[in-house]
Write an enzyme that holds these catalytic residues in place. Structure first.
Site, PDB file in Angstrom:
ATOM      1  N   LYS A 172     -33.464  13.172  47.000  1.00 17.66           N
ATOM      2  CA  LYS A 172     -34.066  14.122  47.801  1.00 17.66           C
ATOM      3  C   LYS A 172     -32.831  14.721  48.447  1.00 17.66           C
ATOM      4  CE  LYS A 172     -35.876  11.812  51.427  1.00 17.66           C
ATOM      5  NZ  LYS A 172     -36.945  11.316  52.289  1.00 17.66           N
ATOM      6  N   ARG A 197     -47.867  10.035  59.434  1.00 18.27           N
ATOM      7  CA  ARG A 197     -46.985  11.248  59.121  1.00 18.27           C
ATOM      8  C   ARG A 197     -47.334  12.010  57.946  1.00 18.27           C
ATOM      9  NH1 ARG A 197     -40.588  10.234  57.435  1.00 18.27           N
ATOM     10  NH2 ARG A 197     -41.791   9.477  55.546  1.00 18.27           N
ATOM     11  N   TYR A 225     -14.087  23.288  74.832  1.00 14.01           N
ATOM     12  CA  TYR A 225     -15.127  23.777  75.420  1.00 14.01           C
ATOM     13  C   TYR A 225     -15.893  23.026  76.824  1.00 14.01           C
ATOM     14  CZ  TYR A 225     -15.332  27.556  71.847  1.00 14.01           C
ATOM     15  OH  TYR A 225     -15.028  28.496  71.234  1.00 14.01           O
ATOM     16  N   MET A 268     -17.448  24.437  66.187  1.00 16.85           N
ATOM     17  CA  MET A 268     -18.033  24.887  64.806  1.00 16.85           C
ATOM     18  C   MET A 268     -16.947  24.357  63.783  1.00 16.85           C
ATOM     19  SD  MET A 268     -19.361  28.302  63.333  1.00 16.85           S
ATOM     20  CE  MET A 268     -20.456  28.427  64.473  1.00 16.85           C
TER      21      MET A 268
END
Length: 368
Positions: free
Chosen positions: A41, A136, A256, A304
């Site tokens: 998956k 779940r 940052y 990023m």
């Protein structure tokens, strides 16, 4: 093994299909007589479901697990008609026809899914997922009498459950779930039994039953040195874009938010890798990369497209466009995940599309 050329200016993931197959075989050996499937998956945990499924099929794997119907269909097209493919999320009104058409085994998680499957009178049996403590997905214990009364036994081929704490071997919940699962499975004695993921396999043979479902262990995660030490399957590298030796003034800082002060005689490298590529922001001031086998800490915030690392202790010959290892033999996936206070699953599945995947063996034949 012939290596493909690596682009000098981009992050790259080198994926070793041979090692994925080796990990599968090692887990199959631990599982004893149980059949060993493969969880593919989430695009095989970010490594590429088509390539991984094809290679595992050629290595002998005949059972695969997907979460969404599109994933399951992709695997079916890749491995052909002889493999079993399970759909963890089960059937819904908008996918049940595709499940039947593509010969996918649905894992039924609720009474609604049981009723939907019964209504469509599919020619193949389904798997029942019973919740034994995860809370779940899965049928509740109180639902099982209704399942018995509505779904004929020949429509049930597998009884599944999922361990909540298998990665903590001594957790008492493992034994509690095992005993409850045995009682549930005894209701359908003809059905095959499946309980264990990678961590469950490592708990011992009593957890293996008929079919195991390894995932992260195939891809190099979940090392238990006393039982299972997976081979590294993915190496992510990225190039150095710049190297500076900034002045350590009173207010000099890195990145940052000014979260890391510049230190005297510090050498910094900026790397073409950021959270858009899967270098999680949580690795800010916490993670490591390796240059020539030397650990170099990530300093300042991950942004990023970029990270900054302290290369003061790396060789003085380190230069622009040299590649650093973000994941791999040195920057082990479990170690990096620990630094980010997350799981190795998240590191792999966060790998961005900008990272070029390069596969070995490159022809997918299983030969080196």
């Amino acid at each position: 093994m012939t290596r493909a050329p690596i682009p000098s200016s981009s992050p790259v993931a080198e994926i070793d299909l041979h090692n994925i197959a080796s990990n599968w075989k090692a887990l199959a050996k631990l599982g004893g007589s149980a059949e060993t499937g493969a969880v593919v998956k989430a695009n095989a945990y970010g490594l590429g479901a088509q390539k991984v499924s094809q290679h595992l099929y050629e290595a002998g794997c005949r059972t695969f697990f997907a979460a969404h119907i599109d994933e399951a269909i992709e695997v079916r097209k890749t491995v052909g008609s002889l493999a079993l493919i399970f759909l963890f999320h089960g059937v819904q009104p908008d996918n049940v026809e595709a499940v039947i058409e593509n010969d996918i085994v649905p894992v039924l998680n609720s009474l609604d899914q049981v009723q939907l499957w019964l209504k469509h009178n599919a020619p193949m049996p389904a798997a029942l997922h019973v919740d034994t403590g995860m809370n779940r997905l899965g049928l509740q214990i109180k639902d099982l009498k209704q399942v018995q009364s509505t779904l004929p036994p020949n429509r049930i081929g597998w009884i599944m459950s999922h361990l909540a704490c298998a990665d903590t071997p001594n957790h008492p919940m493992n034994a509690r779930q095992l005993e409850l699962y045995k009682k549930v499975a005894a209701i359908w004695p003809h059905a095959e039994k499946s309980l264990s993921n990678t961590a469950g396999i490592c708990l011992g043979s009593e957890y293996a039953f008929d079919l195991t479902r390894p995932g992260i262990g195939l891809y190099g995660g979940y090392a238990r040195r006393d039982v299972f030490e997976p081979k590294n399957c993915v190496t992510i590298t990225a190039p150095i874009l710049s190297i500076i030796e900034p002045e350590p003034t009173i207010d000099a800082s890195i990145g940052y938010g000014a979260t890391y002060p510049v230190k005297p005689n510090q050498r910094l490298a900026t790397i073409a890798l950021g959270y858009a590529d899967g270098a999680l922001r949580a690795l800010s001031n916490a993670g490591l990369v390796f240059i020539g086998g030397v650990p170099c800490p990530i300093v300042g915030r991950v942004s990023m497209d970029l990270i900054t690392v302290d290369i003061t202790n790396a060789t003085s010959r380190t230069s622009v466009l040299d590649r650093v290892e973000f994941l791999g033999q040195h920057a082990h996936i479990d170690r990096q995940a620990l630094a980010a206070r997350t799981a190795s699953y998240e590191l792999l599945t966060s790998m961005g599309d900008r990272i070029k995947r390069v596969y070995y063996p490159s022809d997918g034949s299983g030969r080196e």
